[in-house]
Design a protein around this motif. Structure first.
Motif: not given
Length: 336
Positions: A98-102, A157, A44, A106, A151-154
């Motif tokens: 749903r996305y992770e914060v990077a 990246a 990532p 998001r 980065t999608p949740a789960g």
């Protein structure tokens, strides 16, 4: 069936094919995602992906070269004038919601014109249906590469890329030659270090204003500097961040910001450094040569080589028509 009839039918078939191609539109893509080839390992920090033996074509590719990877696909959408919209579909074919914060966001959307004379970095907003929208960052005629860094949740990246065409008269501009300093809005940014292909390269960028070192840089996207590198030609995407972090007790707020960048091959790259000072984000641009590109003449090397062209930043213009043609060193927009 006689020969004349066969030829006539063949010609009609060609006309139908080319007619359909002509009506595709301005956006290149989207494509139907391939079967999910999810990997266990990714990188990532640099936007790169690492494939296993079951996905050899994507092995060790830099980011941004694929419109679809590991079952995720970047799909641009029709949008009102002055707006850019897209979705990311997942391995199940449905829009990802749903996305992770990077790096504080998001979604990072970076666009660059194919001749690298334009660059924008914006952060779209997503609707509940997974559609991302932002004021169009495409600043002038030409073919632009749009990079979605997320980065999608789960999930892994990823950096996916797709070409988008803005119609109009295009004036291609050559890449500026290497230099060791860039100026933007009264600031001077100097670069020290050697770009080395195939290994980590330590690059230090130092910011000063009117000859005085800037020691109070403000955090931007969780760091004192944000660096994107694009390889000339295919626009392979490298997303790197500096050593240390604001508030860690060991990282000064300037004037020097040091990055570790991995250049995947010998070649010419364009670097875009975003830094924030006085509540404004500015972008300094550099040209860097890593190693000795194929066909390079005598004297080409991986010594510290950058250009002094820059762009300033602001709010992306929400216009219904393209703005003036992008230019190396002209004021730019696209940070939010």
């Amino acid at each position: 069936m006689n020969t004349a009839t066969k030829l006539s039918g063949f010609a009609l078939g060609l006309a139908a094919v080319f007619g359909a191609a002509y009506g595709v539109g301005q956006v290149v893509g989207p494509v139907t995602p391939a079967a999910d080839t999810r990997h266990d390992a990714d990188d990532p920090a640099h936007g790169t992906t690492h494939a296993d033996a079951g996905d050899a074509p994507a092995a060790h590719l830099p980011g941004g070269l694929l419109v679809s990877d590991r079952g995720y696909t970047l799909a641009p959408l029709a949008a009102p004038a002055g707006e850019f919209a897209f979705r990311v579909t997942g391995p199940d074919g449905r829009p990802v919601t749903r996305y992770e914060v990077a790096h504080d966001k998001r979604m990072h959307l970076i666009v660059a014109r194919r001749d690298l004379s334009g660059f924008r970095h914006v952060h779209p907003e997503a609707g509940p249906d997974g559609t991302w929208r932002v004021a169009s960052p495409l600043a002038g005629p030409g073919v632009w590469r749009a990079f979605a860094d997320f980065t999608p949740a789960g999930g892994p990246a990823l950096t996916l890329g797709v070409d988008v065409t803005v119609p109009g008269a295009l004036v291609a501009r050559p890449l500026p030659p290497p230099a060791t300093a860039a100026t933007v809005d009264g600031y001077t940014v100097t670069l020290a270090g050697t770009a080395q292909p195939g290994r980590a390269s330590r690059l230090t960028l130092t910011v000063s204003r009117d000859g005085t070192p800037v020691t109070d840089l403000q955090p931007y996207l969780g760091a004192y500097g944000h660096l994107v590198a694009l390889r000339q030609g295919d626009l392979a995407y490298l997303h790197v961040h500096p050593e240390g972090a604001p508030g860690d007790g060991a990282t000064p707020a300037g004037p020097a910001v040091t990055f570790s960048a991995e250049f995947p091959s010998a070649g010419t790259y364009r670097l875009y450094l975003d830094f924030r000072h006085g509540d404004t984000v500015r972008t300094a641009e550099f040209t860097v040569v890593a190693g000795t590109p194929a066909g390079a003449g005598p004297g080409a090397s991986g010594a510290p080589t950058t250009t002094g062209t820059t762009t300033t930043t602001g709010t992306p213009a929400a216009t219904s028509t393209p703005t003036a043609d992008a230019d190396h060193g002209a004021p730019g927009h696209g940070h939010d």
